[in-house]
Design a protein around this motif. Structure first.
Motif, PDB file in Angstrom:
ATOM      1  N   HIS A  54       0.840  -1.193   0.000  1.00  0.00           N
ATOM      2  CA  HIS A  54       0.000   0.000   0.000  1.00  0.00           C
ATOM      3  C   HIS A  54       0.875   1.244   0.000  1.00  0.00           C
ATOM      4  O   HIS A  54       2.038   1.193   0.414  1.00  0.00           O
ATOM      5  CB  HIS A  54      -0.929  -0.003   1.216  1.00  0.00           C
ATOM      6  CG  HIS A  54      -2.009  -1.018   1.106  1.00  0.00           C
ATOM      7  ND1 HIS A  54      -1.765  -2.371   1.211  1.00  0.00           N
ATOM      8  CD2 HIS A  54      -3.337  -0.893   0.868  1.00  0.00           C
ATOM      9  CE1 HIS A  54      -2.895  -3.035   1.056  1.00  0.00           C
ATOM     10  NE2 HIS A  54      -3.872  -2.154   0.836  1.00  0.00           N
ATOM     11  N   CYS A  55       0.309   2.335  -0.463  1.00  0.00           N
ATOM     12  CA  CYS A  55       1.057   3.584  -0.544  1.00  0.00           C
ATOM     13  C   CYS A  55       1.264   4.146   0.862  1.00  0.00           C
ATOM     14  O   CYS A  55       0.322   4.251   1.651  1.00  0.00           O
ATOM     15  CB  CYS A  55       0.309   4.587  -1.410  1.00  0.00           C
ATOM     16  SG  CYS A  55       1.111   6.205  -1.478  1.00  0.00           S
ATOM     17  N   ALA A  56       2.505   4.527   1.181  1.00  0.00           N
ATOM     18  CA  ALA A  56       2.822   5.072   2.498  1.00  0.00           C
ATOM     19  C   ALA A  56       2.178   6.423   2.712  1.00  0.00           C
ATOM     20  O   ALA A  56       2.011   6.857   3.858  1.00  0.00           O
ATOM     21  CB  ALA A  56       4.344   5.179   2.650  1.00  0.00           C
ATOM     22  N   GLU A  57       1.817   7.079   1.625  1.00  0.00           N
ATOM     23  CA  GLU A  57       1.288   8.426   1.772  1.00  0.00           C
ATOM     24  C   GLU A  57      -0.243   8.453   1.750  1.00  0.00           C
ATOM     25  O   GLU A  57      -0.878   8.921   2.675  1.00  0.00           O
ATOM     26  CB  GLU A  57       1.839   9.313   0.649  1.00  0.00           C
ATOM     27  CG  GLU A  57       2.442  10.608   1.155  1.00  0.00           C
ATOM     28  CD  GLU A  57       3.235  11.329   0.101  1.00  0.00           C
ATOM     29  OE1 GLU A  57       4.397  10.911  -0.165  1.00  0.00           O
ATOM     30  OE2 GLU A  57       2.716  12.286  -0.489  1.00  0.00           O
ATOM     31  N   CYS A  58      -0.838   7.912   0.662  1.00  0.00           N
ATOM     32  CA  CYS A  58      -2.300   7.994   0.544  1.00  0.00           C
ATOM     33  C   CYS A  58      -2.991   6.712   0.996  1.00  0.00           C
ATOM     34  O   CYS A  58      -4.205   6.631   1.006  1.00  0.00           O
ATOM     35  CB  CYS A  58      -2.704   8.355  -0.893  1.00  0.00           C
ATOM     36  SG  CYS A  58      -2.390   7.015  -2.074  1.00  0.00           S
ATOM     37  N   ARG A  59      -2.206   5.701   1.323  1.00  0.00           N
ATOM     38  CA  ARG A  59      -2.723   4.452   1.883  1.00  0.00           C
ATOM     39  C   ARG A  59      -3.496   3.592   0.893  1.00  0.00           C
ATOM     40  O   ARG A  59      -4.110   2.604   1.287  1.00  0.00           O
ATOM     41  CB  ARG A  59      -3.626   4.720   3.111  1.00  0.00           C
ATOM     42  CG  ARG A  59      -2.926   5.411   4.246  1.00  0.00           C
ATOM     43  CD  ARG A  59      -1.937   4.478   4.927  1.00  0.00           C
ATOM     44  NE  ARG A  59      -0.939   5.214   5.699  1.00  0.00           N
ATOM     45  CZ  ARG A  59       0.218   4.692   6.106  1.00  0.00           C
ATOM     46  NH1 ARG A  59       0.514   3.455   5.805  1.00  0.00           N
ATOM     47  NH2 ARG A  59       1.068   5.402   6.795  1.00  0.00           N
ATOM     48  N   ARG A  60      -3.506   4.004  -0.369  1.00  0.00           N
ATOM     49  CA  ARG A  60      -4.213   3.184  -1.355  1.00  0.00           C
ATOM     50  C   ARG A  60      -3.458   1.877  -1.581  1.00  0.00           C
ATOM     51  O   ARG A  60      -2.244   1.793  -1.384  1.00  0.00           O
ATOM     52  CB  ARG A  60      -4.329   3.944  -2.686  1.00  0.00           C
ATOM     53  CG  ARG A  60      -5.629   4.706  -2.847  1.00  0.00           C
ATOM     54  CD  ARG A  60      -5.744   5.235  -4.256  1.00  0.00           C
ATOM     55  NE  ARG A  60      -4.622   6.121  -4.595  1.00  0.00           N
ATOM     56  CZ  ARG A  60      -4.392   6.577  -5.823  1.00  0.00           C
ATOM     57  NH1 ARG A  60      -5.171   6.217  -6.826  1.00  0.00           N
ATOM     58  NH2 ARG A  60      -3.362   7.369  -6.067  1.00  0.00           N
ATOM     59  N   GLY A  61      -4.197   0.898  -2.030  1.00  0.00           N
ATOM     60  CA  GLY A  61      -3.527  -0.357  -2.343  1.00  0.00           C
ATOM     61  C   GLY A  61      -4.510  -1.489  -2.485  1.00  0.00           C
ATOM     62  O   GLY A  61      -5.691  -1.280  -2.268  1.00  0.00           O
ATOM     63  N   ARG A  69       5.605   4.289  -2.475  1.00  0.00           N
ATOM     64  CA  ARG A  69       4.483   5.186  -2.784  1.00  0.00           C
ATOM     65  C   ARG A  69       3.843   4.759  -4.099  1.00  0.00           C
ATOM     66  O   ARG A  69       4.471   4.127  -4.945  1.00  0.00           O
ATOM     67  CB  ARG A  69       4.985   6.627  -2.906  1.00  0.00           C
ATOM     68  CG  ARG A  69       5.377   7.251  -1.585  1.00  0.00           C
ATOM     69  CD  ARG A  69       5.849   8.686  -1.770  1.00  0.00           C
ATOM     70  NE  ARG A  69       6.178   9.278  -0.472  1.00  0.00           N
ATOM     71  CZ  ARG A  69       7.317   9.016   0.177  1.00  0.00           C
ATOM     72  NH1 ARG A  69       8.217   8.206  -0.345  1.00  0.00           N
ATOM     73  NH2 ARG A  69       7.533   9.563   1.365  1.00  0.00           N
ATOM     74  N   CYS A  70       2.592   5.163  -4.234  1.00  0.00           N
ATOM     75  CA  CYS A  70       1.914   4.926  -5.507  1.00  0.00           C
ATOM     76  C   CYS A  70       2.434   5.926  -6.528  1.00  0.00           C
ATOM     77  O   CYS A  70       3.110   6.889  -6.187  1.00  0.00           O
ATOM     78  CB  CYS A  70       0.404   5.059  -5.341  1.00  0.00           C
ATOM     79  SG  CYS A  70      -0.153   6.751  -5.083  1.00  0.00           S
ATOM     80  N   LEU A  71       2.122   5.688  -7.799  1.00  0.00           N
ATOM     81  CA  LEU A  71       2.631   6.553  -8.863  1.00  0.00           C
ATOM     82  C   LEU A  71       2.149   7.993  -8.686  1.00  0.00           C
ATOM     83  O   LEU A  71       2.902   8.941  -8.922  1.00  0.00           O
ATOM     84  CB  LEU A  71       2.208   6.024 -10.237  1.00  0.00           C
ATOM     85  CG  LEU A  71       2.838   4.699 -10.694  1.00  0.00           C
ATOM     86  CD1 LEU A  71       2.362   4.365 -12.102  1.00  0.00           C
ATOM     87  CD2 LEU A  71       4.354   4.752 -10.651  1.00  0.00           C
ATOM     88  N   ASP A  72       0.883   8.153  -8.254  1.00  0.00           N
ATOM     89  CA  ASP A  72       0.333   9.507  -8.092  1.00  0.00           C
ATOM     90  C   ASP A  72       1.110  10.286  -7.030  1.00  0.00           C
ATOM     91  O   ASP A  72       1.490  11.429  -7.256  1.00  0.00           O
ATOM     92  CB  ASP A  72      -1.155   9.443  -7.723  1.00  0.00           C
ATOM     93  CG  ASP A  72      -2.013   9.027  -8.911  1.00  0.00           C
ATOM     94  OD1 ASP A  72      -1.608   9.371 -10.047  1.00  0.00           O
ATOM     95  OD2 ASP A  72      -3.046   8.368  -8.703  1.00  0.00           O
ATOM     96  N   CYS A  73       1.337   9.643  -5.896  1.00  0.00           N
ATOM     97  CA  CYS A  73       2.043  10.328  -4.819  1.00  0.00           C
ATOM     98  C   CYS A  73       3.506  10.574  -5.187  1.00  0.00           C
ATOM     99  O   CYS A  73       4.149  11.457  -4.631  1.00  0.00           O
ATOM    100  CB  CYS A  73       1.954   9.530  -3.519  1.00  0.00           C
ATOM    101  SG  CYS A  73       0.270   9.535  -2.838  1.00  0.00           S
ATOM    102  N   ALA A  74       4.026   9.783  -6.111  1.00  0.00           N
ATOM    103  CA  ALA A  74       5.415   9.961  -6.538  1.00  0.00           C
ATOM    104  C   ALA A  74       5.491  10.869  -7.763  1.00  0.00           C
ATOM    105  O   ALA A  74       6.540  10.989  -8.398  1.00  0.00           O
ATOM    106  CB  ALA A  74       6.053   8.603  -6.836  1.00  0.00           C
TER     107      ALA A  74
HETATM  108 ZN   LIG Z   1      -0.328   7.371  -2.863  1.00  0.00          ZN
END
Ligand SMILES: [Zn+2]
Length: 232
Positions: free
Chosen positions: A23-30, A43-48
């Motif tokens: 899961h993304c460390a920032e937005c928690r999506r996953g 991180r997910c691509l969006d957060c990166a």
């Molecule tokens: Zn994210």
């Protein structure tokens, strides 16, 4: 989570297809299909800030190279192969407009190659036609009694590309008397003598040739002498 030691050094900006659910460390999506590592977190691509990029799977090297050239920002997508103990390139992330431009360039190249092939084929056909004409003219010079249409047929047959026939040999290309005569003899043998029938009835080739030799000589002499007297 990522055995960094096994990372190839030259991949540049990397994204990973995780083997485990992440899961993304920032937005928690996953769970994330692709993640970016940085500052000890994934991180997910969006957060990166790579969310605007599109995935181009590996396989087309020219398209991949050009997409990366055209793209201001690009990243290599890798996945860890447990069996081989190393990361393997899965494709690249590039800007969509860059991918479109790269596809255009590849299409233009394919079209250019196609046109070149057509031009080459035309040039070869023209060369073949010139050669066949010269061959036919030489047949008519040596055998004035040979009908013009027949001379053209013999020349065309002998000079067929890829045929390996006498017309394609070095001697044939030089239009030596021997090569031209050989082509005429081959034609006479098949069309003006029972040679093919003898072969079909099981007569060995050398014996068949021996039997028809006088007939071949007669036809050739007739064609050769036609220019001197009676028409063939
Ligand atoms: Zn994210």
């Amino acid at each position: 989570m990522v055995p960094r030691a096994s990372l190839p050094p030259s991949f540049g900006l990397l994204t990973f297809q995780p083997l485990k659910r992440r899961h993304c460390a920032e937005c928690r999506r996953g769970p994330l299909p692709l993640l970016v590592l940085g500052d000890g977190a994934s991180r997910c691509l969006d957060c990166a800030d790579l969310g605007h990029l599109v995935f181009l799977p590996r396989g087309d090297t020219a398209l991949t190279r050009r997409s990366r050239e055209e793209s201001g920002l690009s990243a290599v997508v890798v996945r860890f192969n447990r069996r081989k103990g190393r990361y393997e390139r899965q494709g690249v992330l590039v800007e969509e407009a860059a991918l479109a431009r790269a596809e255009q360039r590849c299409l233009a190249d394919a079209e250019a190659r196609r046109r070149r092939r057509v031009r080459d084929a035309r040039r070869r056909a023209a060369q073949d036609e010139l050669f066949a004409q010269a061959f036919a003219a030489e047949i008519r010079r040596l055998f004035p009694g040979c009908p013009a249409a027949r001379a053209r047929d013999i020349a065309a047959h002998a000079s067929e590309r890829g045929s390996g026939r006498v017309g394609r040999s070095a001697a044939g290309r030089a239009l030596t008397e021997g090569a031209v005569t050989a082509a005429v003899v081959a034609s006479v043998r098949h069309l003006d003598t029972p040679y093919d029938r003898l072969l079909m009835s099981g007569v060995p080739r050398h014996e068949a040739r021996r039997r028809i030799a006088p007939l071949v000589r007669t036809v050739l002499r007739g064609w050769a002498e036609a220019g001197l007297g009676s028409a063939g």
